[in-house]
Scaffold this active site. Structure first.
Site, PDB file in Angstrom:
ATOM      1  N   HIS A 192       1.468   4.412  -2.829  1.00  0.00           N
ATOM      2  CA  HIS A 192       1.512   5.870  -2.692  1.00  0.00           C
ATOM      3  C   HIS A 192       2.715   6.449  -3.440  1.00  0.00           C
ATOM      4  O   HIS A 192       2.616   7.501  -4.083  1.00  0.00           O
ATOM      5  CB  HIS A 192       1.586   6.264  -1.219  1.00  0.00           C
ATOM      6  CG  HIS A 192       0.275   6.215  -0.507  1.00  0.00           C
ATOM      7  ND1 HIS A 192      -0.854   6.861  -0.975  1.00  0.00           N
ATOM      8  CD2 HIS A 192      -0.099   5.603   0.651  1.00  0.00           C
ATOM      9  CE1 HIS A 192      -1.864   6.656  -0.144  1.00  0.00           C
ATOM     10  NE2 HIS A 192      -1.439   5.879   0.841  1.00  0.00           N
ATOM     11  N   HIS A 240       0.833  -1.208   0.000  1.00  0.00           N
ATOM     12  CA  HIS A 240       0.000   0.000   0.000  1.00  0.00           C
ATOM     13  C   HIS A 240       0.867   1.257   0.000  1.00  0.00           C
ATOM     14  O   HIS A 240       0.612   2.195  -0.773  1.00  0.00           O
ATOM     15  CB  HIS A 240      -0.916  -0.010   1.226  1.00  0.00           C
ATOM     16  CG  HIS A 240      -1.724   1.238   1.393  1.00  0.00           C
ATOM     17  ND1 HIS A 240      -2.956   1.404   0.803  1.00  0.00           N
ATOM     18  CD2 HIS A 240      -1.482   2.383   2.075  1.00  0.00           C
ATOM     19  CE1 HIS A 240      -3.435   2.592   1.118  1.00  0.00           C
ATOM     20  NE2 HIS A 240      -2.558   3.202   1.896  1.00  0.00           N
ATOM     21  N   GLU A 241       1.889   1.273   0.841  1.00  0.00           N
ATOM     22  CA  GLU A 241       2.773   2.449   0.885  1.00  0.00           C
ATOM     23  C   GLU A 241       3.558   2.593  -0.408  1.00  0.00           C
ATOM     24  O   GLU A 241       3.795   3.720  -0.870  1.00  0.00           O
ATOM     25  CB  GLU A 241       3.725   2.344   2.082  1.00  0.00           C
ATOM     26  CG  GLU A 241       3.026   2.291   3.439  1.00  0.00           C
ATOM     27  CD  GLU A 241       2.036   3.426   3.651  1.00  0.00           C
ATOM     28  OE1 GLU A 241       2.245   4.520   3.091  1.00  0.00           O
ATOM     29  OE2 GLU A 241       1.045   3.212   4.376  1.00  0.00           O
TER      30      GLU A 241
END
Length: 222
Positions: free
Chosen positions: A99, A95-96
């Protein structure tokens, strides 16, 4: 009265969402992923697949303190994610990384969110003083200026939703495309990210109702 009741419900939902994300993360922190890859490995794999070799992945202390810092171009993963080879760890790390990919691809909502951060910080400091001064000294213009500044927090929460959902979508797609993980690994990572997403939904609900409460208060005084 209706606004206050809804606000109480929203705040209860927000508290439940926080407990839920913690319990879901803990549950899948006990499940090893089939490939044996760590959170660091998952993040690095996605970054490299997107040509983001310049983005560093570092360890940070704390619990669920994982984040991507666009200012330093660094992904920081918590102790429970960085070196853990669990289903929840690879979900959070991916998920990071999502980003980081958003920034590299100039994803519009992410760029807009970053652009309004300074204004939101100013708004958080000045909104309530302006609202209270406007009410005390019966200066509607001052109170409404405070409301406008207060609304920036709601706008920030609203634009955060697509950013978080998109990062999770990129994460799941990347993990699936790697061909290294079983479907149950992907499903566990997906459930972890869905639980995290609910906290942002709850935050937006609380922010919207808080804004309505403030508007109602100022209008009654006007």
């Amino acid at each position: 009265m209706t606004i206050y009741l809804l606000l109480i419900v929203a705040m209860m939902f927000a508290m439940w969402a926080q407990v839920n994300v913690q319990s879901t993360f803990t549950k899948y922190s006990k499940v090893k992923n089939s490939a044996g890859i760590t959170g660091f490995d998952a993040a690095r794999m996605i970054l490299d697949a997107n040509g983001l070799y310049n983005v560093k992945v570092e360890r940070v202390s704390g619990n669920l303190t994982d984040h991507y810092d666009p200012r330093t171009n660094v992904i920081r993963l918590s102790d429970a994610v960085f070196s853990a080879n669990t289903a929840s760890a690879i979900g959070v790390a991916a998920h990071e990384a999502g980003h980081a990919v958003q920034y590299a691809r100039n994803y519009a909502p992410t760029k807009f969110r970053s652009a309004i951060v300074p204004a939101c910080q100013v708004g958080s400091y000045l909104s309530w003083p302006l609202i209270l001064l406007g009410i005390i000294f019966t200066i509607p213009q001052l109170a409404y200026a405070g409301v406008i500044l207060f609304s920036l927090t709601t706008i920030f929460s609203a634009i955060t939703l697509p950013c978080e959902f998109d990062a999770s979508s990129r994460a799941i797609k990347a993990l699936s495309a790697s061909g290294m993980l079983r479907e149950d690994d992907i499903d566990a990572a997906r459930k972890t990210l869905k639980a995290a997403a609910l906290t942002y939904v709850a935050a937006l609900a609380v922010s919207l109702l808080q804004l309505l409460r403030v508007v109602s208060m100022v209008r009654r005084n006007d």
